[in-house]
Design an enzyme around this catalytic site. Structure first.
Site, PDB file in Angstrom:
ATOM      1  N   HIS A  51       0.836  -1.202   0.000  1.00  0.00           N
ATOM      2  CA  HIS A  51       0.000   0.000   0.000  1.00  0.00           C
ATOM      3  C   HIS A  51       0.875   1.258   0.000  1.00  0.00           C
ATOM      4  CE1 HIS A  51      -3.975   1.835   1.699  1.00  0.00           C
ATOM      5  NE2 HIS A  51      -3.296   2.734   1.016  1.00  0.00           N
ATOM      6  N   LEU A  54       2.340   6.506  -4.958  1.00  0.00           N
ATOM      7  CA  LEU A  54       3.485   7.090  -5.664  1.00  0.00           C
ATOM      8  C   LEU A  54       3.110   8.385  -6.392  1.00  0.00           C
ATOM      9  CD1 LEU A  54       5.293   3.936  -7.139  1.00  0.00           C
ATOM     10  CD2 LEU A  54       5.933   5.285  -5.136  1.00  0.00           C
ATOM     11  N   ARG A  55       1.796   8.652  -6.489  1.00  0.00           N
ATOM     12  CA  ARG A  55       1.272   9.939  -6.995  1.00  0.00           C
ATOM     13  C   ARG A  55       1.487  10.201  -8.481  1.00  0.00           C
ATOM     14  NH1 ARG A  55      -1.993  10.041  -2.906  1.00  0.00           N
ATOM     15  NH2 ARG A  55      -1.300  11.084  -1.006  1.00  0.00           N
ATOM     16  N   ASN A  85      -5.173   5.662  -7.052  1.00  0.00           N
ATOM     17  CA  ASN A  85      -5.839   6.972  -7.030  1.00  0.00           C
ATOM     18  C   ASN A  85      -4.936   8.083  -7.553  1.00  0.00           C
ATOM     19  OD1 ASN A  85      -4.190   6.900  -4.770  1.00  0.00           O
ATOM     20  ND2 ASN A  85      -5.604   8.051  -3.470  1.00  0.00           N
ATOM     21  N   ASP A 145      -8.747   2.505  -3.133  1.00  0.00           N
ATOM     22  CA  ASP A 145      -8.244   3.128  -1.908  1.00  0.00           C
ATOM     23  C   ASP A 145      -8.252   4.651  -1.963  1.00  0.00           C
ATOM     24  OD1 ASP A 145      -7.012   3.023   0.741  1.00  0.00           O
ATOM     25  OD2 ASP A 145      -5.411   4.072  -0.290  1.00  0.00           O
ATOM     26  N   HIS A 172     -10.832  -0.162   1.154  1.00  0.00           N
ATOM     27  CA  HIS A 172     -10.688   0.963   2.086  1.00  0.00           C
ATOM     28  C   HIS A 172     -12.042   1.063   2.792  1.00  0.00           C
ATOM     29  CE1 HIS A 172      -9.665   5.381   2.982  1.00  0.00           C
ATOM     30  NE2 HIS A 172     -10.968   5.310   3.220  1.00  0.00           N
ATOM     31  N   ASN A 276      -6.309   9.259   7.189  1.00  0.00           N
ATOM     32  CA  ASN A 276      -7.530   8.498   6.975  1.00  0.00           C
ATOM     33  C   ASN A 276      -7.203   7.023   6.770  1.00  0.00           C
ATOM     34  OD1 ASN A 276     -10.163   7.834   6.535  1.00  0.00           O
ATOM     35  ND2 ASN A 276     -10.233   8.582   4.421  1.00  0.00           N
ATOM     36  N   ASP A 303       0.838   2.728   3.734  1.00  0.00           N
ATOM     37  CA  ASP A 303      -0.072   3.797   3.299  1.00  0.00           C
ATOM     38  C   ASP A 303       0.699   5.112   3.148  1.00  0.00           C
ATOM     39  OD1 ASP A 303      -2.307   5.145   2.445  1.00  0.00           O
ATOM     40  OD2 ASP A 303      -3.353   5.109   4.370  1.00  0.00           O
ATOM     41  N   HIS A 307       2.237  14.403   0.537  1.00  0.00           N
ATOM     42  CA  HIS A 307       1.515  15.630   0.175  1.00  0.00           C
ATOM     43  C   HIS A 307       2.492  16.794   0.215  1.00  0.00           C
ATOM     44  CE1 HIS A 307      -2.518  13.924   0.257  1.00  0.00           C
ATOM     45  NE2 HIS A 307      -2.260  13.381   1.434  1.00  0.00           N
TER      46      HIS A 307
HETATM   47 ZN   LIG Z   1      -7.068   4.093   2.302  1.00  0.00          ZN
END
Ligand SMILES: [Zn+2]
Length: 428
Positions: A51, A54-55, A85, A145, A172, A276, A303, A307
Site C-alpha cells: 500500500h 506514488l502519486r 488513485n 483506496d 478501504h 484516513n 499507506d 503531500h
Molecule cells: Zn485508504
C-alpha cells in the site's frame, strides 16, 4: 559479491555470496574480490509494501515513481504496490502499463500497479479488471483506496470477477454517510475539540459486510489499514470461519493516538496528524499490536501518502489526509512491536516481506534468505538511534508525524536482485 558479517533474522554472524542476482552461498569466512561489510547488521528479506501512493501520474509535485521508490529503497523495501488513485486513475490497462513502465525505467525497487475497482474511483461501474490483469503490469491487487467501494452489489461483482485470475480486492473500509465531513476519530477528544468525528463503526460495518460477501462468493478479500479494536474482532471471527480474508495495519496506527490532535510537541490541531482512517485511542493501538502479533492482522503496510507542504501546512479542516511512511516504517515497527517483545525479527520478516508478497502474488519477492533465492536483502542495524529529519528524506514530501522524534534502528543497505540500491544508509 560477498556481503560480510550479517545476522539473518538476527541469528549467528554469516557471510552471503551473491551471484547473478541470487544468493549463491551462505556461511562463515566467505572471501571474494568485491565485499560489502554488514558490520553485524540484521539481514531481512527485502521489504514489500502492499500500500504505497506514488502519486504519478498527476501529482508529481508530491511524489514520482522515481522519488517514491528511492524513499522505499531507503526504508528497506524492494517492492511496492502503487495505489490507483492517481490522475488519471489507474482504471485501464493503459494507465497501469504506464505506471509499470515508469517503474521499469526509473524505479529503485519493483513497482506493481494496483488497479482501480471502479471507473474513476466513482463507485458506479466496474473498471476493466480483466484487461488490467492481462496487461503487461499483470495486476492482481485491485482497490479504490482513498474511497470505499460502498455499493454492496459492485463489491460482490468485483470479488466474483477477480477469482478468474486469482486477484484480490483491497477495501478501504469507510461507510461514506457515517463519515461525511469527518475530521478525526469520533470520541472524547473530537467532542472536546469540536471536530466532526469518524466513528469506528463506519470502518467495522464495511469490514463485516465484506467478510460476509467474500465468504458468500468464495473470493479473496484484503482490508486496508485496519484501525480499530472492533475491526480486529470481526476479522478474527471471519478467519475462524476459514474465510479468505487478510488485512493490514499501518505503522502510524501501531504507535500514535488521537490525543495528539489536542496536545502534541507540535501544538494542537496540527494537520501532520490528520490521516484516513484517523489515529484512534490507546485501547485500539493495544488491540492492533496484539492482533499483529497473533496473526489476526497479517501484514504491516505503510499507506505512504505524500503531500506537498501547501496541502498540509494549512488549517486542520482544509488539510489533506495522510502521512509519508516508507522511510520510517521499519523503525516504527521496531519501536511498537520488537522493543515491546511482541515480535522477533522472523516475525517482522513475515509481516513486512513474505506475507505481503504472497497476498500480492509476487513470485520473486518475500522469499527466505536461502541459497537459490533472489538476492533481495535489507540490512538493518537495530541498535542505532536516529532523530527523524524529514529534510533528509528521499521522498519529495515531508509530511511525517515523527519529525524530531528519536526512533530505533537504521536501514544500512538494500539489495534488489543483488544490486545495491542503498549502501551505508545512502542511495546508490
Ligand atoms: Zn485508504
Amino acid at each position: 559479491m560477498i556481503i560480510k558479517n550479517v545476522r539473518i533474522l538476527g541469528g549467528d554472524l554469516v557471510d552471503i555470496r551473491v551471484a547473478d542476482g541470487e544468493i549463491a552461498e551462505i556461511g562463515p569466512g566467505l572471501e571474494g574480490p568485491e565485499t560489502v561489510d554488514g558490520g553485524g547488521a540484521i539481514a531481512l528479506p527485502g521489504l514489500v509494501d502492499l500500500h504505497t501512493h506514488l502519486r504519478e501520474p498527476g501529482r508529481e509535485d508530491a511524489e514520482t515513481v522515481q522519488t517514491g521508490t528511492q524513499s522505499a529503497a531507503r526504508g528497506g523495501y524492494t517492492a511496492v504496490h502503487a495505489m490507483a488513485n492517481t490522475s488519471p486513475v489507474a482504471d485501464t490497462a493503459g494507465v497501469v502499463e504506464q505506471v509499470w513502465r515508469l517503474g521499469r525505467e526509473f524505479a529503485h525497487c519493483d513497482v506493481h500497479p494496483v488497479g482501480a475497482v471502479t471507473v474513476g474511483l466513482e463507485g458506479k461501474q466496474l473498471a476493466e479488471l480483466g484487461a488490467m490483469a492481462d496487461s503487461a503490469a499483470r495486476v492482481r491487487v485491485f482497490s479504490d483506496d482513498g474511497k470505499c467501494v460502498d455499493d454492496a452489489v459492485l463489491m460482490r461483482r468485483a470479488l466474483e470477477y477477480v477469482k478468474a485470475f486469482d486477484g484480490v480486492v483491497a477495501q478501504h473500509a469507510q461507510e461514506p454517510r457515517l463519515t461525511a465531513g469527518a475530521q478525526m476519530n469520533e470520541g472524547v477528544i473530537s467532542g472536546r475539540l469540536g471536530l466532526t468525528g469518524w466513528p469506528a463503526v463506519a470502518e467495522e460495518a464495511i469490514i463485516a459486510r465484506d467478510c460476509l460477501l467474500a465468504a458468500h462468493v468464495g473470493s479473496r478479500l484484503h482490508i486496508c489499514h485496519v484501525s480499530t479494536a472492533g475491526s480486529v474482532e470481526i476479522i478474527r471471527w471471519a478467519k475462524s470461519k476459514g474465510w479468505n480474508v487478510t488485512c493490514e495495519v499501518t505503522p502510524h496506527h501501531l504507535l500514535l493516538t488521537d490525543d495528539l490532535v489536542e496536545e502534541s510537541p507540535v501544538g494542537a490541531y496540527n494537520p501532520i496528524y490528520k490521516v484516513n482512517p484517523p489515529l484512534r485511542t490507546r485501547a485500539d493501538v493495544e488491540a492492533l499490536r496484539a492482533a499483529l502479533a497473533d496473526g489476526t492482522i497479517d501484514i504491516v503496510a505503510t499507506d505512504h501518502a505524500p503531500h506537498p507542504v501547501e496541502d498540509k501546512e494549512t488549517e486542520w479542516s482544509a488539510a489533506a489526509m495522510g502521512m509519508v511512511g516508507l522511510e520510517t516504517a521499519l523503525s516504527v515497527v521496531q519501536e511498537a512491536m520488537v522493543e515491546t517483545g511482541l515480535l522477533d525479527w522472523a516475525g517482522v520478516a513475515q509481516r513486512m516481506s513474505a506475507v505481503p508478497a504472497r497476498i500480492g502474488r509476487l513470485g520473486g519477492q518475500g522469499q527466505p534468505l536461502e541459497v537459490g533465492a533472489p538476492a533481495n536483502i535489507t540490512l538493518y542495524d537495530p541498535s542505532a538511534r536516529t532523530e527523524v529529519d524529514p529534510s533528509a528524506f528521499a521522498s519529495k514530501s515531508r509530511n511525517t508525524p515523527y519529525e524530531g522524534m528519536t526512533l530505533p534502528g537504521r536501514v544500512v543497505a538494500t539489495f534488489l536482485r543483488g544490486r545495491a540500491t542503498v549502501l551505508e544508509g545512502k542511495l546508490v
